[in-house]
Design a protein around this motif. Sequence first.
Motif, PDB file in Angstrom:
ATOM      1  N   ALA A   1       0.816  -1.221   0.000  1.00 13.91           N
ATOM      2  CA  ALA A   1       0.000   0.000   0.000  1.00 13.91           C
ATOM      3  C   ALA A   1       0.846   1.266   0.000  1.00 13.91           C
ATOM      4  N   ALA A   2       2.150   1.136  -0.131  1.00 14.55           N
ATOM      5  CA  ALA A   2       3.024   2.318  -0.100  1.00 14.55           C
ATOM      6  C   ALA A   2       2.698   3.275  -1.235  1.00 14.55           C
ATOM      7  N   GLU A   3       2.334   2.776  -2.389  1.00 11.75           N
ATOM      8  CA  GLU A   3       2.004   3.666  -3.504  1.00 11.75           C
ATOM      9  C   GLU A   3       0.757   4.480  -3.223  1.00 11.75           C
ATOM     10  N   ILE A   4      -0.124   3.960  -2.418  1.00 11.76           N
ATOM     11  CA  ILE A   4      -1.319   4.725  -2.044  1.00 11.76           C
ATOM     12  C   ILE A   4      -0.913   5.886  -1.135  1.00 11.76           C
ATOM     13  N   PHE A   5       0.039   5.618  -0.232  1.00 11.95           N
ATOM     14  CA  PHE A   5       0.524   6.685   0.637  1.00 11.95           C
ATOM     15  C   PHE A   5       1.290   7.748  -0.143  1.00 11.95           C
ATOM     16  N   VAL A   6       2.035   7.351  -1.154  1.00  8.29           N
ATOM     17  CA  VAL A   6       2.733   8.325  -1.996  1.00  8.29           C
ATOM     18  C   VAL A   6       1.705   9.229  -2.687  1.00  8.29           C
ATOM     19  N   THR A   7       0.675   8.632  -3.237  1.00  9.30           N
ATOM     20  CA  THR A   7      -0.378   9.406  -3.901  1.00  9.30           C
ATOM     21  C   THR A   7      -1.079  10.324  -2.911  1.00  9.30           C
ATOM     22  N   ALA A   8      -1.366   9.804  -1.716  1.00  7.16           N
ATOM     23  CA  ALA A   8      -2.017  10.626  -0.690  1.00  7.16           C
ATOM     24  C   ALA A   8      -1.122  11.788  -0.275  1.00  7.16           C
ATOM     25  N   GLY A   9       0.179  11.563  -0.206  1.00 12.08           N
ATOM     26  CA  GLY A   9       1.109  12.640   0.138  1.00 12.08           C
ATOM     27  C   GLY A   9       1.125  13.740  -0.901  1.00 12.08           C
ATOM     28  N   VAL A  10       1.093  13.354  -2.157  1.00 13.18           N
ATOM     29  CA  VAL A  10       1.065  14.352  -3.235  1.00 13.18           C
ATOM     30  C   VAL A  10      -0.243  15.142  -3.189  1.00 13.18           C
ATOM     31  N   LEU A  11      -1.348  14.471  -2.955  1.00 12.94           N
ATOM     32  CA  LEU A  11      -2.634  15.164  -2.868  1.00 12.94           C
ATOM     33  C   LEU A  11      -2.686  16.072  -1.645  1.00 12.94           C
ATOM     34  N   LEU A  12      -2.084  15.642  -0.540  1.00 11.81           N
ATOM     35  CA  LEU A  12      -2.022  16.477   0.658  1.00 11.81           C
ATOM     36  C   LEU A  12      -1.185  17.733   0.395  1.00 11.81           C
ATOM     37  N   LEU A  13      -0.083  17.575  -0.305  1.00  8.48           N
ATOM     38  CA  LEU A  13       0.740  18.718  -0.683  1.00  8.48           C
ATOM     39  C   LEU A  13      -0.045  19.686  -1.573  1.00  8.48           C
ATOM     40  N   ALA A  14      -0.770  19.156  -2.532  1.00  8.91           N
ATOM     41  CA  ALA A  14      -1.578  20.004  -3.423  1.00  8.91           C
ATOM     42  C   ALA A  14      -2.664  20.739  -2.636  1.00  8.91           C
ATOM     43  N   GLY A  15      -3.287  20.048  -1.689  1.00  7.74           N
ATOM     44  CA  GLY A  15      -4.295  20.707  -0.848  1.00  7.74           C
ATOM     45  C   GLY A  15      -3.696  21.820  -0.008  1.00  7.74           C
ATOM     46  N   GLY A  16      -2.507  21.581   0.531  1.00  7.42           N
ATOM     47  CA  GLY A  16      -1.825  22.618   1.303  1.00  7.42           C
ATOM     48  C   GLY A  16      -1.476  23.829   0.466  1.00  7.42           C
ATOM     49  N   LEU A  17      -1.034  23.593  -0.763  1.00 10.71           N
ATOM     50  CA  LEU A  17      -0.721  24.707  -1.660  1.00 10.71           C
ATOM     51  C   LEU A  17      -1.976  25.488  -2.037  1.00 10.71           C
ATOM     52  N   ASN A  18      -3.088  24.782  -2.247  1.00 13.79           N
ATOM     53  CA  ASN A  18      -4.350  25.471  -2.531  1.00 13.79           C
ATOM     54  C   ASN A  18      -4.772  26.344  -1.356  1.00 13.79           C
ATOM     55  N   PHE A  19      -4.600  25.821  -0.148  1.00 12.94           N
ATOM     56  CA  PHE A  19      -4.950  26.596   1.045  1.00 12.94           C
ATOM     57  C   PHE A  19      -4.046  27.816   1.168  1.00 12.94           C
ATOM     58  N   LEU A  20      -2.768  27.654   0.876  1.00 14.18           N
ATOM     59  CA  LEU A  20      -1.829  28.771   0.922  1.00 14.18           C
ATOM     60  C   LEU A  20      -2.226  29.857  -0.078  1.00 14.18           C
ATOM     61  N   ILE A  21      -2.572  29.464  -1.268  1.00  9.14           N
ATOM     62  CA  ILE A  21      -3.004  30.438  -2.276  1.00  9.14           C
ATOM     63  C   ILE A  21      -4.268  31.155  -1.815  1.00  9.14           C
ATOM     64  N   TYR A  22      -5.196  30.401  -1.227  1.00 10.37           N
ATOM     65  CA  TYR A  22      -6.444  30.999  -0.744  1.00 10.37           C
ATOM     66  C   TYR A  22      -6.180  32.020   0.356  1.00 10.37           C
ATOM     67  N   THR A  23      -5.278  31.700   1.282  1.00  7.92           N
ATOM     68  CA  THR A  23      -5.019  32.618   2.384  1.00  7.92           C
ATOM     69  C   THR A  23      -4.213  33.833   1.950  1.00  7.92           C
ATOM     70  N   GLN A  24      -3.521  33.765   0.826  1.00 10.17           N
ATOM     71  CA  GLN A  24      -2.696  34.877   0.358  1.00 10.17           C
ATOM     72  C   GLN A  24      -3.366  35.687  -0.738  1.00 10.17           C
ATOM     73  N   LYS A  25      -4.628  35.430  -1.000  1.00 17.68           N
ATOM     74  CA  LYS A  25      -5.313  36.131  -2.074  1.00 17.68           C
ATOM     75  C   LYS A  25      -5.353  37.634  -1.851  1.00 17.68           C
ATOM     76  N   TRP A  26      -5.386  38.086  -0.627  1.00 25.00           N
ATOM     77  CA  TRP A  26      -5.422  39.526  -0.373  1.00 25.00           C
ATOM     78  C   TRP A  26      -4.145  40.205  -0.856  1.00 25.00           C
ATOM     79  N   ARG A  27      -3.011  39.508  -0.788  1.00 23.08           N
ATOM     80  CA  ARG A  27      -1.764  40.090  -1.301  1.00 23.08           C
ATOM     81  C   ARG A  27      -1.836  40.265  -2.813  1.00 23.08           C
TER      82      ARG A  27
END
Length: 142
Positions: free
Chosen positions: A76-102
């Motif tokens: 199941a390691a490949e599932i965790f790799v995929t989940a890690g990439v999706l978690l990173l993408a979600g974090g980047l989306n949240f970062l963009i959302y919080t910095q929209k005022w800039r």
Amino acid sequence: MSAFSVKLWQFYAATGLQFLHVAKYGLCRSLLSKCVHKEETGKMYSVFSILAAIVPMISNGVVRTVYNLTLDSFPAAEIFVTAGVLLLAGGLNFLIYTQKWRIDAFILDEELKEDENNNELKPEIIDEVLEENIIIEGNTYL
């Protein structure tokens, strides 16, 4: 979730929830289109299209290699790799959302400079951005 499944029904339930991942594409495009000038939206969509074509080719090879290397020890390691990439993408989306005022402040600053060159001011744009955001003086966007 499917990486932790011990029974078949759990795997099917986890896989059934994956239909939600399709919504991320529209969400990302909508959020990022609000963060760029209207003239830049087409360029942004072009970059997304190129990435959407290239990423599956690269990720397929990476996930297949991880699966082959961990098949005997932890399949199941490949599932965790995929989940890690999706978690990173979600974090980047949240970062963009919080910095929209800039981004709004930067765009307002650019529009004001452009309007000064044209000797026109658009007070409705200034009021709209000032109501939504706090702009720090001195062109410093913190």
